[in-house]
Design an enzyme around this catalytic site. Structure first.
Site, PDB file in Angstrom:
ATOM      1  N   GLY A  14      46.083  34.827  42.375  1.00 30.01           N
ATOM      2  CA  GLY A  14      45.055  37.016  42.623  1.00 30.01           C
ATOM      3  C   GLY A  14      44.171  36.114  43.562  1.00 30.01           C
ATOM      4  O   GLY A  14      42.938  36.494  43.124  1.00 30.01           O
ATOM      5  N   GLY A  15      44.554  35.581  44.417  1.00 26.89           N
ATOM      6  CA  GLY A  15      43.163  35.054  45.264  1.00 26.89           C
ATOM      7  C   GLY A  15      43.528  35.978  47.016  1.00 26.89           C
ATOM      8  O   GLY A  15      43.128  35.398  48.102  1.00 26.89           O
ATOM      9  N   THR A  16      44.146  37.092  47.273  1.00 23.33           N
ATOM     10  CA  THR A  16      43.936  37.381  47.775  1.00 23.33           C
ATOM     11  C   THR A  16      43.535  38.570  48.356  1.00 23.33           C
ATOM     12  O   THR A  16      42.984  39.025  50.006  1.00 23.33           O
ATOM     13  CB  THR A  16      45.973  38.023  48.654  1.00 23.33           C
ATOM     14  OG1 THR A  16      45.868  39.538  47.829  1.00 23.33           O
ATOM     15  CG2 THR A  16      46.774  37.481  48.294  1.00 23.33           C
ATOM     16  N   GLY A  18      39.776  41.195  47.199  1.00 18.36           N
ATOM     17  CA  GLY A  18      37.992  40.911  45.857  1.00 18.36           C
ATOM     18  C   GLY A  18      37.380  39.303  44.883  1.00 18.36           C
ATOM     19  O   GLY A  18      37.719  38.444  46.411  1.00 18.36           O
ATOM     20  N   GLY A  20      39.429  37.022  43.475  1.00 20.80           N
ATOM     21  CA  GLY A  20      39.748  35.727  44.282  1.00 20.80           C
ATOM     22  C   GLY A  20      39.727  35.529  45.332  1.00 20.80           C
ATOM     23  O   GLY A  20      39.635  34.159  45.939  1.00 20.80           O
ATOM     24  N   SER A 138      35.074  39.393  31.829  1.00 16.26           N
ATOM     25  CA  SER A 138      35.832  40.799  32.212  1.00 16.26           C
ATOM     26  C   SER A 138      33.914  41.457  31.278  1.00 16.26           C
ATOM     27  O   SER A 138      34.330  40.831  29.893  1.00 16.26           O
ATOM     28  CB  SER A 138      36.397  42.017  32.005  1.00 16.26           C
ATOM     29  OG  SER A 138      35.981  43.305  31.908  1.00 16.26           O
ATOM     30  N   TYR A 151      43.202  46.536  28.625  1.00 17.14           N
ATOM     31  CA  TYR A 151      43.206  45.749  29.600  1.00 17.14           C
ATOM     32  C   TYR A 151      41.456  45.224  28.635  1.00 17.14           C
ATOM     33  O   TYR A 151      41.834  44.094  28.337  1.00 17.14           O
ATOM     34  CB  TYR A 151      42.164  46.622  31.081  1.00 17.14           C
ATOM     35  CG  TYR A 151      41.698  45.644  31.588  1.00 17.14           C
ATOM     36  CD1 TYR A 151      42.182  44.725  32.581  1.00 17.14           C
ATOM     37  CD2 TYR A 151      40.163  45.458  31.875  1.00 17.14           C
ATOM     38  CE1 TYR A 151      41.492  44.015  33.894  1.00 17.14           C
ATOM     39  CE2 TYR A 151      39.149  44.848  32.051  1.00 17.14           C
ATOM     40  CZ  TYR A 151      39.774  44.076  33.436  1.00 17.14           C
ATOM     41  OH  TYR A 151      39.499  43.356  34.006  1.00 17.14           O
TER      42      TYR A 151
END
Length: 250
Positions: A14-16, A18, A20, A138, A151
């Site tokens: 999830g590094g694309t 924010g 990440g 979170s 979530y």
């Protein structure tokens, strides 16, 4: 930069965008060989270009085991071991009790819990003894949030995975820790708002709940991730470290 991750291999899912993306940029600047994942090729290409330093992007949906296999195949083509693994891919949507759908459940648990479990498990053959695993939690792990129960439940599960996995991996000296951000100004967070007015209300409401009186920045979470990835945190294990401006500390 102090080059605290020189000669280390780091994988961030999830590094694309924010958090990440900020972590990947910081790790690369500190000397790491960085691999990131993303579900959309255009965003993945843009992220890789912004990270620089020879970063590699692998298109993958981390709720799909075949995609996780493809990620580690790509890593293994270039490196024999992984020093740092950050299981960061995740997300959620607002749905109050009474409006939760099976699709909401499957999608959120599929990425946040199933994806985290099998990302870490499938990385085990490549993880170096003494490696650092970082899970993205979170502030919802320890507090209730209206219309965000699914979530929140996934992130509570992630927090307990770290407690259990540090015991499973103790013979290899692999540390497992959780970073639990509070409200961070990311496209994912602001995307929960349907329009500009809702975004304004979301910003104001979240900021008011933080003693520092503002949203956090992705770079501030990246600073914590760097600490956990580096030898500076060599005796930190099984911990949940909050980057929340004090949101859940009172």
């Amino acid at each position: 930069m102090t080059k605290r991750l020189i000669d280390k291999v780091a994988v961030i899912t999830g590094g694309t965008t924010g958090i990440g993306l900020a972590v990947a940029q910081r790790f690369a600047a500190e000397g790491a060989s960085v691999f990131i994942t993303g579900r959309r090729q255009a965003e993945l290409d843009t992220a890789v270009a912004s990270i620089g330093h020879g970063a590699v992007g692998v298109r993958a949906d981390m709720s799909l085991l075949a995609d996780i296999d493809r990620l580690f195949d790509a890593v293994q083509q270039k490196h024999a071991q992984i020093d740092v693994l950050m299981a960061n891919a995740g997300g959620g949507t607002f749905a109050p009790l009474g409006a939760i759908t099976e699709e909401d459940y499957e999608r959120t648990f599929g990425t946040n819990v199933k994806g985290t479990i099998f990302t870490v498990q499938k990385a085990l053959p490549l993880l170096k003894d003494g490696a650092s695993i970082i899970l993205t939690g979170s502030s919802t792990t320890i507090k209730g949030t209206a219309a965000f129960s699914i979530y929140s439940a996934t992130k509570a599960a992630v927090r307990n995975l770290a407690r259990s996995w540090m015991l499973d991996l103790k013979d290899r000296g692999i540390r497992v820790n959780v970073i639990s951000p509070g409200p961070i100004e990311t496209p994912g967070l602001l995307g929960l708002a349907a329009d500009a007015e809702q975004e304004r209300e979301l910003r104001a409401g979240l900021s008011a709940a933080v003693p520092l009186g503002r949203l956090g920045r992705p770079e501030e979470v990246a600073n914590m991730a760097l600490f956990l990835a580096s030898d500076e945190s060599s005796f930190v294990n099984g911990a949940e470290l909050f980057v929340d401006g004090g949101e859940v500390q009172f």
